[in-house]
Design a protein around this motif. Sequence first.
Motif, mmCIF file in Angstrom:
data_model
loop_
_atom_site.group_PDB
_atom_site.id
_atom_site.type_symbol
_atom_site.label_atom_id
_atom_site.label_comp_id
_atom_site.label_asym_id
_atom_site.label_seq_id
_atom_site.Cartn_x
_atom_site.Cartn_y
_atom_site.Cartn_z
ATOM 1 N N THR A 138 0.862 -1.178 0.000
ATOM 2 C CA THR A 138 0.000 0.000 0.000
ATOM 3 C C THR A 138 0.899 1.228 0.000
ATOM 4 O O THR A 138 1.645 1.455 0.955
ATOM 5 C CB THR A 138 -0.929 0.037 1.222
ATOM 6 O OG1 THR A 138 -1.692 -1.169 1.281
ATOM 7 C CG2 THR A 138 -1.868 1.237 1.149
ATOM 8 N N LYS A 139 0.857 1.996 -1.079
ATOM 9 C CA LYS A 139 1.623 3.238 -1.174
ATOM 10 C C LYS A 139 0.703 4.397 -0.777
ATOM 11 O O LYS A 139 -0.415 4.496 -1.289
ATOM 12 C CB LYS A 139 2.148 3.454 -2.591
ATOM 13 C CG LYS A 139 3.080 2.356 -3.086
ATOM 14 C CD LYS A 139 3.719 2.702 -4.424
ATOM 15 C CE LYS A 139 2.706 2.802 -5.535
ATOM 16 N NZ LYS A 139 3.350 2.977 -6.874
ATOM 17 N N VAL A 140 1.194 5.240 0.108
ATOM 18 C CA VAL A 140 0.382 6.354 0.614
ATOM 19 C C VAL A 140 1.105 7.659 0.318
ATOM 20 O O VAL A 140 2.249 7.856 0.741
ATOM 21 C CB VAL A 140 0.135 6.223 2.129
ATOM 22 C CG1 VAL A 140 -0.779 7.346 2.614
ATOM 23 C CG2 VAL A 140 -0.457 4.860 2.470
ATOM 24 N N LYS A 141 0.439 8.526 -0.427
ATOM 25 C CA LYS A 141 1.035 9.823 -0.775
ATOM 26 C C LYS A 141 0.729 10.821 0.342
ATOM 27 O O LYS A 141 -0.351 11.400 0.404
ATOM 28 C CB LYS A 141 0.494 10.327 -2.108
ATOM 29 C CG LYS A 141 1.187 11.587 -2.613
ATOM 30 C CD LYS A 141 0.649 12.013 -3.975
ATOM 31 C CE LYS A 141 1.337 13.288 -4.451
ATOM 32 N NZ LYS A 141 0.804 13.729 -5.768
ATOM 33 N N THR A 142 1.683 10.988 1.240
ATOM 34 C CA THR A 142 1.497 11.861 2.389
ATOM 35 C C THR A 142 2.848 12.146 3.024
ATOM 36 O O THR A 142 3.858 11.573 2.615
ATOM 37 C CB THR A 142 0.552 11.202 3.420
ATOM 38 O OG1 THR A 142 0.242 12.141 4.452
ATOM 39 C CG2 THR A 142 1.194 9.982 4.061
ATOM 40 N N ASP A 143 2.853 13.016 4.007
ATOM 41 C CA ASP A 143 4.067 13.187 4.804
ATOM 42 C C ASP A 143 3.829 12.592 6.183
ATOM 43 O O ASP A 143 2.715 12.218 6.538
ATOM 44 C CB ASP A 143 4.527 14.644 4.879
ATOM 45 C CG ASP A 143 3.501 15.572 5.513
ATOM 46 O OD1 ASP A 143 2.643 15.085 6.294
ATOM 47 O OD2 ASP A 143 3.553 16.778 5.251
ATOM 48 N N ILE A 144 4.875 12.507 6.956
ATOM 49 C CA ILE A 144 4.797 11.812 8.236
ATOM 50 C C ILE A 144 3.842 12.497 9.202
ATOM 51 O O ILE A 144 3.174 11.839 10.002
ATOM 52 C CB ILE A 144 6.206 11.671 8.858
ATOM 53 C CG1 ILE A 144 6.182 10.681 10.023
ATOM 54 C CG2 ILE A 144 6.769 13.002 9.276
ATOM 55 C CD1 ILE A 144 5.884 9.268 9.614
ATOM 56 N N ALA A 145 3.726 13.828 9.113
ATOM 57 C CA ALA A 145 2.865 14.566 10.037
ATOM 58 C C ALA A 145 1.392 14.222 9.839
ATOM 59 O O ALA A 145 0.611 14.213 10.788
ATOM 60 C CB ALA A 145 3.081 16.069 9.864
ATOM 61 N N ASP A 146 1.004 13.922 8.582
ATOM 62 C CA ASP A 146 -0.399 13.650 8.271
ATOM 63 C C ASP A 146 -0.719 12.163 8.204
ATOM 64 O O ASP A 146 -1.853 11.785 7.887
ATOM 65 C CB ASP A 146 -0.762 14.303 6.927
ATOM 66 C CG ASP A 146 -0.677 15.817 6.992
ATOM 67 O OD1 ASP A 146 -0.980 16.380 8.065
ATOM 68 O OD2 ASP A 146 -0.285 16.435 5.988
ATOM 69 N N PHE A 147 0.253 11.334 8.499
ATOM 70 C CA PHE A 147 0.056 9.882 8.460
ATOM 71 C C PHE A 147 -0.345 9.421 9.850
ATOM 72 O O PHE A 147 0.448 9.469 10.785
ATOM 73 C CB PHE A 147 1.348 9.200 8.015
ATOM 74 C CG PHE A 147 1.252 7.705 7.899
ATOM 75 C CD1 PHE A 147 0.428 7.118 6.961
ATOM 76 C CD2 PHE A 147 2.009 6.882 8.727
ATOM 77 C CE1 PHE A 147 0.340 5.737 6.839
ATOM 78 C CE2 PHE A 147 1.941 5.503 8.618
ATOM 79 C CZ PHE A 147 1.105 4.931 7.664
ATOM 80 N N ASN A 148 -1.596 8.984 9.985
ATOM 81 C CA ASN A 148 -2.112 8.656 11.321
ATOM 82 C C ASN A 148 -2.903 7.347 11.324
ATOM 83 O O ASN A 148 -4.126 7.335 11.533
ATOM 84 C CB ASN A 148 -3.003 9.802 11.824
ATOM 85 C CG ASN A 148 -2.208 11.068 12.084
ATOM 86 O OD1 ASN A 148 -1.301 11.082 12.903
ATOM 87 N ND2 ASN A 148 -2.549 12.137 11.361
#
Length: 228
Positions: A138-148
């Motif tokens: 699963t590839k998620v286009k986000t940065d670490i701050a918004d990954f929850n």
Amino acid sequence: MSDIQVIETRDGSSSLLIPEMNETYHSTHGAITESEYVFLKMGLDHFREKHKEQKIIRILEIGFGTGLNPWLTTMAVLGQEIDIRFTSIEKYPLAPDLVAQLNYKDQKSGEMSKKLFTKLHQATWEEESQISDQLTLTKVKTDIADFNPDSECFDLIYFDAFAPSKQPEMWSYEVLRKMYDLLTPNGVFVTYCAQGQFKRDLKAVGFETEELDGPPGKKEMTRGTKLI
């Protein structure tokens, strides 16, 4: 990020150079060599040795980048009785023309290696994709701050962000605390970095840390375990 350049590292495998940051995606001493040592040998192999009965392993990668780490992981477990559920986050996915210039497929013989590399990059973002019988991605286009995601949902973290000198916010106490919270009890965090403040913060958030011999070109690397 613009003006990214494809370079060849010392073991013959590709990496990328960002001139404006004077930073490469991998060690210039060898992209494949570094990834196989840091993330597979000291990460996945170590975890599997400690948890021999565990057949489902959930991996989080910080920095999909060129797709090198999930590709090598897929190749490493082909034909084995294992279920790898691999999640990788990336804020700035690479353009297809850059991916096409990477030579990883030529470094590993066989049509299967080429097919798997292509599948990784063609996988739809934000959706689970079956890359092989042993690995879903699963590839998620986000940065670490918004990954929850939910807490304690990963067994192993490949932390492959740019160096602290180039991207200090990725190595902050707050980010490392999030990594700790995302790991299951006895989960493992592994990275190429061995910078002093980073290691102190890793201990401060609760990890039992190990300073390990580094890959070629690096004296040390770091592994942390969430002991409960």
